[in-house]
Design an enzyme around this catalytic site. Structure first.
Site, PDB file in Angstrom:
ATOM      1  N   HIS A 224       1.837   4.108  -6.366  1.00 30.61           N
ATOM      2  CA  HIS A 224       2.489   5.402  -6.179  1.00 30.61           C
ATOM      3  C   HIS A 224       3.878   5.461  -6.806  1.00 30.61           C
ATOM      4  O   HIS A 224       4.614   4.491  -6.838  1.00 30.61           O
ATOM      5  CB  HIS A 224       2.562   5.765  -4.683  1.00 30.61           C
ATOM      6  N   ASN A 225       4.184   6.631  -7.348  1.00 26.43           N
ATOM      7  CA  ASN A 225       5.497   6.958  -7.911  1.00 26.43           C
ATOM      8  C   ASN A 225       5.835   6.189  -9.182  1.00 26.43           C
ATOM      9  O   ASN A 225       6.981   6.218  -9.641  1.00 26.43           O
ATOM     10  CB  ASN A 225       6.617   6.741  -6.885  1.00 26.43           C
TER      11      ASN A 225
END
Length: 327
Positions: A224-225
């Protein structure tokens, strides 16, 4: 396309030069160690030059500067790229056919999804709410896009890949892991190609982004991210931990791991099975676990190989100096 070519005709098609028998008939293409009469093959890596003495191929595509006395040659700038152009010509019946492109009847597409022109979506794929898929993108069978996944033009996603699953976000409080909701998006820019069974996690608040022209092998995991620049390549089973930032034109060998919250600078190259634990400098070549500048790694490995002889030398010194274990 025509099924039979001449040596000179193929050279012209590839913008290359030929030497040998201009009217030599070429009816197929094969690997150099399996090729037979009528076949065209190629040498892209000098390691395979040894097969030029034994191959039964009728002609070989080589680089412009390769020295060989093989009688029938096509010389080009990049033999591998040239062979890539010929594969669809001679093996036109393999792979996804243009006539088969379209949205398979078993695909599940949410009514809010936006699908571009000439998009292929294979059997049993799932396209979630508010997804966007750009023109001429190919999504093979059993691919899952969670909600709010955005895919650019001319992308390819192979079977079994999952985009937009929850990132591994938890907080540990009073002896229990608590989920941190993951509500960001996954964004793929144009011409991203992704192998089978890759997983791209959605961001928590922000987006997980993969830049233009990136290539992911099978079983690659992007957490994620993560933000990845353009034209990066990840070999099989590589993984990038959450919130890492990858620059442009980076290359990662198989089973490379990248730590979270670091910055991998433009042009970084990482050898297979290495672990990148801290931010890098532009153009660095890294190897080892934990990854470090490759020259340091090689020097360390050289010393490690010398440890047995160093141990023997130390024992001889101890004998000469009459040193015992208690001294």
């Amino acid at each position: 396309m025509q099924s039979e070519w001449t040596l000179s005709g193929i050279a012209s098609f590839l913008n290359g030069t030929w030497q040998g028998e201009a009217d030599l008939k070429i009816t197929g293409i094969r690997e150099i160690h399996l090729a037979g009469p009528g076949d065209l093959t190629f040498v892209a890596n000098p390691v395979y030059s040894k097969y030029l003495k034994t191959t039964k191929a009728s002609a070989v595509i080589v680089s412009r500067d390769l020295q060989t006395d093989f009688p029938n040659l096509i010389r080009v700038e990049d033999p591998q790229e040239a062979m890539g152009k010929l594969i669809p010509v001679f093996l036109s019946d393999r792979g996804l056919q243009e006539s088969d492109r379209g949205i398979h009847e078993t695909a599940l597409i949410h009514e809010t999804a936006v699908i571009g022109k000439n998009v292929h979506i294979g059997p049993y794929s799932v396209i979630g709410p508010h997804c966007e898929i750009g023109d001429e993108t190919t999504i093979m069978a059993h691919v899952t896009l969670y909600d709010h996944v955005i895919i650019g033009k001319k992308c390819t996603i192979h079977a079994g890949s999952v985009l937009g699953s929850d990132g591994f976000g938890y907080t540990f409080h009073k002896g229990v892991f608590r989920n941190i909701p993951q509500r960001g998006r996954v964004i793929l820019h144009d011409e991203v190609e992704m192998g089978a069974h890759c997983t791209i996690d959605r961001g928590s608040l922000g987006d997980t982004v993969i830049g233009e022209g990136c290539k992911l092998d099978n079983h690659v995991h992007i957490a994620h991210n993560v933000k990845i620049g353009k034209h990066c390549a990840f070999a099989g089973m590589s993984g990038v931990a959450g919130s890492a930032v990858i620059g442009n034109y980076c290359v990662f060998g198989g089973r490379v791991s990248v730590n979270g919250h670091i910055h991998v600078a433009d042009g970084t190259q990482v050898a297979a099975m290495s672990g990148v634990s801290k931010s890098t400098k532009p153009g660095e070549i890294l190897s080892g676990y934990i990854a470090r500048p490759i020259h340091d790694f090689r020097r360390e490995q050289a010393w490690i190989r010398r440890l047995p002889e160093m141990g023997e030398l130390l024992n001889r010194i101890k004998i000469l100096l009459k040193l015992d274990k208690d001294s």
